[in-house]
Motif scaffolding. Sequence first.
Motif, mmCIF file in Angstrom:
data_model
loop_
_atom_site.group_PDB
_atom_site.id
_atom_site.type_symbol
_atom_site.label_atom_id
_atom_site.label_comp_id
_atom_site.label_asym_id
_atom_site.label_seq_id
_atom_site.Cartn_x
_atom_site.Cartn_y
_atom_site.Cartn_z
ATOM 1 N N ARG A 172 40.996 64.493 79.556
ATOM 2 C CA ARG A 172 39.703 64.376 80.207
ATOM 3 C C ARG A 172 38.696 63.696 79.284
ATOM 4 N N ALA A 173 37.679 63.126 79.934
ATOM 5 C CA ALA A 173 36.573 62.533 79.188
ATOM 6 C C ALA A 173 35.306 62.731 80.002
ATOM 7 N N THR A 174 34.168 62.607 79.344
ATOM 8 C CA THR A 174 32.891 62.758 80.042
ATOM 9 C C THR A 174 31.920 61.685 79.572
ATOM 10 N N ALA A 175 30.872 61.510 80.355
ATOM 11 C CA ALA A 175 29.783 60.618 79.952
ATOM 12 C C ALA A 175 28.478 61.192 80.462
ATOM 13 N N GLU A 176 27.463 61.147 79.608
ATOM 14 C CA GLU A 176 26.124 61.544 80.017
ATOM 15 C C GLU A 176 25.400 60.251 80.382
ATOM 16 N N ILE A 177 24.923 60.173 81.625
ATOM 17 C CA ILE A 177 24.305 58.934 82.113
ATOM 18 C C ILE A 177 22.790 59.023 81.938
ATOM 19 N N LYS A 178 22.220 57.993 81.315
ATOM 20 C CA LYS A 178 20.765 57.963 81.103
ATOM 21 C C LYS A 178 20.208 56.614 81.537
ATOM 22 N N GLY A 179 18.970 56.637 82.040
ATOM 23 C CA GLY A 179 18.320 55.398 82.447
ATOM 24 C C GLY A 179 18.122 54.467 81.264
ATOM 25 N N CYS A 180 18.271 53.164 81.500
ATOM 26 C CA CYS A 180 18.082 52.176 80.426
ATOM 27 C C CYS A 180 16.609 52.096 80.044
ATOM 28 N N ALA A 181 15.728 52.158 81.049
ATOM 29 C CA ALA A 181 14.295 52.083 80.794
ATOM 30 C C ALA A 181 13.562 53.256 81.429
ATOM 31 N N ASN A 182 14.142 53.818 82.476
ATOM 32 C CA ASN A 182 13.494 54.888 83.233
ATOM 33 C C ASN A 182 14.135 56.245 82.889
ATOM 34 N N PRO A 183 13.418 57.090 82.132
ATOM 35 C CA PRO A 183 14.006 58.378 81.716
ATOM 36 C C PRO A 183 14.250 59.343 82.878
ATOM 37 N N ALA A 184 13.693 59.023 84.062
ATOM 38 C CA ALA A 184 13.923 59.884 85.226
ATOM 39 C C ALA A 184 15.347 59.731 85.776
ATOM 40 N N ILE A 185 16.038 58.693 85.337
ATOM 41 C CA ILE A 185 17.429 58.502 85.775
ATOM 42 C C ILE A 185 18.348 59.272 84.829
ATOM 43 N N THR A 186 19.038 60.278 85.354
ATOM 44 C CA THR A 186 19.977 61.067 84.545
ATOM 45 C C THR A 186 21.188 61.441 85.390
ATOM 46 N N GLU A 195 34.580 60.671 88.529
ATOM 47 C CA GLU A 195 33.584 61.284 89.416
ATOM 48 C C GLU A 195 32.232 61.179 88.737
ATOM 49 N N MET A 196 31.246 60.665 89.472
ATOM 50 C CA MET A 196 29.930 60.434 88.880
ATOM 51 C C MET A 196 28.842 60.936 89.811
ATOM 52 N N LYS A 197 27.824 61.532 89.215
ATOM 53 C CA LYS A 197 26.651 61.970 89.968
ATOM 54 C C LYS A 197 25.417 61.570 89.165
ATOM 55 N N VAL A 198 24.520 60.822 89.791
ATOM 56 C CA VAL A 198 23.330 60.334 89.089
ATOM 57 C C VAL A 198 22.104 60.515 89.970
ATOM 58 N N GLY A 199 21.045 61.066 89.383
ATOM 59 C CA GLY A 199 19.776 61.211 90.091
ATOM 60 C C GLY A 199 18.754 60.208 89.577
ATOM 61 N N GLY A 200 17.809 59.863 90.441
ATOM 62 C CA GLY A 200 16.686 59.034 90.011
ATOM 63 C C GLY A 200 16.803 57.557 90.316
ATOM 64 N N LEU A 201 17.941 57.145 90.868
ATOM 65 C CA LEU A 201 18.107 55.730 91.237
ATOM 66 C C LEU A 201 17.518 55.487 92.621
ATOM 67 N N THR A 202 17.254 54.235 92.930
ATOM 68 C CA THR A 202 16.795 53.902 94.283
ATOM 69 C C THR A 202 17.934 54.110 95.271
ATOM 70 N N ASP A 203 17.575 54.522 96.479
ATOM 71 C CA ASP A 203 18.591 54.718 97.512
ATOM 72 C C ASP A 203 19.333 53.411 97.795
ATOM 73 N N ASN A 263 18.823 59.808 99.359
ATOM 74 C CA ASN A 263 17.740 60.736 98.996
ATOM 75 C C ASN A 263 17.685 60.982 97.486
ATOM 76 N N GLY A 264 17.898 59.934 96.735
ATOM 77 C CA GLY A 264 17.755 60.021 95.278
ATOM 78 C C GLY A 264 18.965 60.556 94.537
#
Length: 199
Positions: free
Chosen positions: A32-46, A66-74, A135-136
């Motif tokens: 298994r492996a994991t990744a923490e996703i962060k916005g490049c410029a927008n810290p609200a994207i996680t 499997e990926m789940k990300v909040g804060g992106l445009t719909d 819905n974000g």
Amino acid sequence: MNSSTQSIGRISVTALVLVLMGSATAAADGLRATAEIKGCANPAITGSATLTEQTTAEGVKEVTVEMKVGGLTDGKHAVHIHEVASCEPCGSAGGHFDPGPFGQSRPDSATDEVPAKDINHPYHMGDLVNLEVKNGVGTMKHTTNRVTLSPGRLSLFDENGSSFIVHTNVDTYCDQESDLKKGCAGGARDACGIIRPVP
Ligand SMILES: [Cu+2]
């Protein structure tokens, strides 16, 4: 060589084969492996992603992402595995992971002064499918046999590692005979996550 040396040799070879078979089975399954996703410029994207390797009955290695990300445009956002384990800045993740023998594996990117030649999209080893945001909340699940977590030519854990990039726009899965049409693989980079093995 006398007969006792020969028999020791045979025993050693048999033991080695058994060890190799055992380690191949154990190493290929359940990695298994994991990744923490962060916005490049927008810290609200996680967000976060998990990768799980499994082996088919025929011995083909597959990785489920499997990926789940909040804060992106719909809407739909391109997701690829990029070739370097680096997210600061997001451009340092490099082009699409594609350890093939043909070179010219970089995708075009908003930051390229001279667009890279890239005729292999959407068949880079790291090309995945779009993340769909409603819905974000963006979700994506995809199984690929183009990469592995275990060692080998397609391993994501090569010398410089690998990262996810989530792009601003949709991947149109553009397939062209000459250089990639700018932006057709998702355009600018919204988020990034370094892929790390789970010990
Ligand atoms: Cu990409």
